[in-house]
Motif scaffolding. Sequence first.
Motif, PDB file in Angstrom:
ATOM      1  N   ASP A 216     -13.508   0.325 -17.986  1.00  0.00           N
ATOM      2  CA  ASP A 216     -12.305  -0.186 -17.146  1.00  0.00           C
ATOM      3  C   ASP A 216     -11.470   0.735 -16.757  1.00  0.00           C
ATOM      4  OD1 ASP A 216     -10.334  -2.131 -16.227  1.00  0.00           O
ATOM      5  OD2 ASP A 216      -9.791  -2.847 -18.221  1.00  0.00           O
ATOM      6  N   TYR A 217     -11.454   1.253 -15.673  1.00  0.00           N
ATOM      7  CA  TYR A 217     -10.561   2.410 -15.112  1.00  0.00           C
ATOM      8  C   TYR A 217      -9.275   1.863 -14.743  1.00  0.00           C
ATOM      9  CZ  TYR A 217      -9.954   7.055 -13.230  1.00  0.00           C
ATOM     10  OH  TYR A 217      -9.240   8.224 -12.830  1.00  0.00           O
ATOM     11  N   SER A 218      -8.168   2.075 -15.537  1.00  0.00           N
ATOM     12  CA  SER A 218      -6.760   1.560 -15.271  1.00  0.00           C
ATOM     13  C   SER A 218      -6.385   2.415 -13.933  1.00  0.00           C
ATOM     14  CB  SER A 218      -5.970   1.717 -16.451  1.00  0.00           C
ATOM     15  OG  SER A 218      -5.838   3.061 -16.730  1.00  0.00           O
ATOM     16  N   ASP A 219      -6.785   3.280 -13.480  1.00  0.00           N
ATOM     17  CA  ASP A 219      -6.031   4.205 -12.540  1.00  0.00           C
ATOM     18  C   ASP A 219      -6.219   3.749 -11.166  1.00  0.00           C
ATOM     19  OD1 ASP A 219      -4.508   6.655 -12.189  1.00  0.00           O
ATOM     20  OD2 ASP A 219      -6.022   7.646 -11.157  1.00  0.00           O
ATOM     21  N   GLU A 220      -6.989   2.762 -11.373  1.00  0.00           N
ATOM     22  CA  GLU A 220      -7.513   2.185  -9.944  1.00  0.00           C
ATOM     23  C   GLU A 220      -6.372   0.864  -9.595  1.00  0.00           C
ATOM     24  OE1 GLU A 220     -11.239   0.344 -10.839  1.00  0.00           O
ATOM     25  OE2 GLU A 220     -12.344   1.957 -10.238  1.00  0.00           O
ATOM     26  N   ASP A 221      -5.581   0.659 -10.310  1.00  0.00           N
ATOM     27  CA  ASP A 221      -4.590  -0.434 -10.116  1.00  0.00           C
ATOM     28  C   ASP A 221      -3.231   0.170  -9.871  1.00  0.00           C
ATOM     29  OD1 ASP A 221      -2.851  -2.470 -10.115  1.00  0.00           O
ATOM     30  OD2 ASP A 221      -2.982  -2.951 -12.391  1.00  0.00           O
ATOM     31  N   HIS A 222      -2.642   0.070  -8.625  1.00  0.00           N
ATOM     32  CA  HIS A 222      -1.456   0.258  -8.208  1.00  0.00           C
ATOM     33  C   HIS A 222      -0.615  -0.512  -7.801  1.00  0.00           C
ATOM     34  CE1 HIS A 222      -3.147   4.813  -8.110  1.00  0.00           C
ATOM     35  NE2 HIS A 222      -4.147   4.184  -7.496  1.00  0.00           N
ATOM     36  N   THR A 223      -0.475  -1.452  -8.666  1.00  0.00           N
ATOM     37  CA  THR A 223       0.343  -2.673  -8.432  1.00  0.00           C
ATOM     38  C   THR A 223       1.810  -2.574  -9.117  1.00  0.00           C
ATOM     39  OG1 THR A 223      -0.531  -3.981 -10.233  1.00  0.00           O
ATOM     40  CG2 THR A 223      -1.312  -4.222  -7.983  1.00  0.00           C
ATOM     41  N   SER A 265       3.660   7.398  -2.239  1.00  0.00           N
ATOM     42  CA  SER A 265       5.088   6.899  -1.530  1.00  0.00           C
ATOM     43  C   SER A 265       4.945   5.865  -0.546  1.00  0.00           C
ATOM     44  CB  SER A 265       5.598   8.027  -0.869  1.00  0.00           C
ATOM     45  OG  SER A 265       6.040   9.059  -2.089  1.00  0.00           O
ATOM     46  N   ILE A 266       3.749   6.112   0.429  1.00  0.00           N
ATOM     47  CA  ILE A 266       3.680   4.832   1.562  1.00  0.00           C
ATOM     48  C   ILE A 266       3.319   3.817   0.789  1.00  0.00           C
ATOM     49  CG2 ILE A 266       2.094   4.389   3.338  1.00  0.00           C
ATOM     50  CD1 ILE A 266       1.886   7.472   4.051  1.00  0.00           C
ATOM     51  N   LEU A 267       2.352   3.766  -0.249  1.00  0.00           N
ATOM     52  CA  LEU A 267       2.199   2.609  -0.877  1.00  0.00           C
ATOM     53  C   LEU A 267       3.293   1.756  -1.714  1.00  0.00           C
ATOM     54  CD1 LEU A 267      -0.391   0.949  -1.920  1.00  0.00           C
ATOM     55  CD2 LEU A 267      -0.336   2.025  -4.052  1.00  0.00           C
ATOM     56  N   HIS A 268       4.003   2.498  -2.096  1.00  0.00           N
ATOM     57  CA  HIS A 268       5.406   1.836  -2.948  1.00  0.00           C
ATOM     58  C   HIS A 268       6.341   1.697  -1.927  1.00  0.00           C
ATOM     59  CE1 HIS A 268       3.301   1.227  -6.576  1.00  0.00           C
ATOM     60  NE2 HIS A 268       2.621   2.386  -6.540  1.00  0.00           N
ATOM     61  N   LYS A 269       6.454   2.567  -0.823  1.00  0.00           N
ATOM     62  CA  LYS A 269       7.602   2.574   0.008  1.00  0.00           C
ATOM     63  C   LYS A 269       8.970   3.236  -0.435  1.00  0.00           C
ATOM     64  CE  LYS A 269       6.268  -1.522   2.973  1.00  0.00           C
ATOM     65  NZ  LYS A 269       4.919  -1.789   2.394  1.00  0.00           N
ATOM     66  N   ASN A 270       8.454   4.317  -1.309  1.00  0.00           N
ATOM     67  CA  ASN A 270       9.376   4.950  -1.972  1.00  0.00           C
ATOM     68  C   ASN A 270       9.326   6.574  -2.134  1.00  0.00           C
ATOM     69  OD1 ASN A 270      11.008   6.182  -4.333  1.00  0.00           O
ATOM     70  ND2 ASN A 270      11.626   3.939  -4.759  1.00  0.00           N
TER      71      ASN A 270
END
Length: 283
Positions: A216-223, A265-270
């Motif tokens: 279960d690779y947690s690094d795949e989750d970027h929420t 930064s693009i993903l999180h708009k920060n």
Amino acid sequence: MDSKVFRNKGDGCKMKYTCIVVIYNLACENSITLKSLKNIGIDNIIVCDNSVKSQIKNSNIMFCNKQSIKYLDMEGNSGLSKAYNRALKEIDADSWVVIFDQDTKIIEEYFDKLSESICKYPEVYMHVPIVKSKNMQMSPSISKGYNVKKINHSTSGVYKDITAINSGMAVKGEVFEKTGIYNENIFLDYLDHYFVREYKNIYKKIAVFDCVIIQDYSDEDHTNYSRDLNRFEIYSKDFYEYCKDSIKGRVFYIIKILYRSVKLSILHKNIAFIKIAIKSRKK
């Protein structure tokens, strides 16, 4: 620490295994890894507890005592390297050290396939399975310079150009007498690839055995922004430690860390990720 002896079917080959499982803020009774090992019948297990929640730690102490598992309290989150090194003090040089993450599903034939591989390639002191997450192969990977490149499919055999993640990796105990212990300047990321690099400087070969385990690779989750920011800070420090030993490595580090920071930064708009990357370039 005593280790269970495994004998390969049909010959006199035998080996001892001791499993290391690092736990972080998870009740041992809920660890997929520990459940799998116990279902298989593996008794010689060391749990290194990096948990910071006292309620979970107390629960884990009771669980390990009840299950006859060696429990090591790391007194907070010390990172993977210090946890592994603490566990290594409990293991004999003639034992095989087998490392698992807390969320790895291990199939019953894992140890049979590992034993077959060790007996088939007795001159190889590191054996790794195929690790997948969501149908994607996570390990082994191709190692070229400082670049770790994922591959779609692996077959069993002996290789010189691969690297692997820690989970599922088996290393002969005596290896650590020559390579030294895990690099404690690395908290989490690239600790495995750094160690594999040190190993290959001496032993050269790694065996891949025909067994797939699910991670279960947690690094795949970027929420989660806060979690991603914290992980990126750790990643930037650890990856620098992995790359810093040459000019080529440091250049590769700058390129990759900037690329990763822009993507997040693009993903999180920060732009906080880019700020961390720029700060890291001053090292």
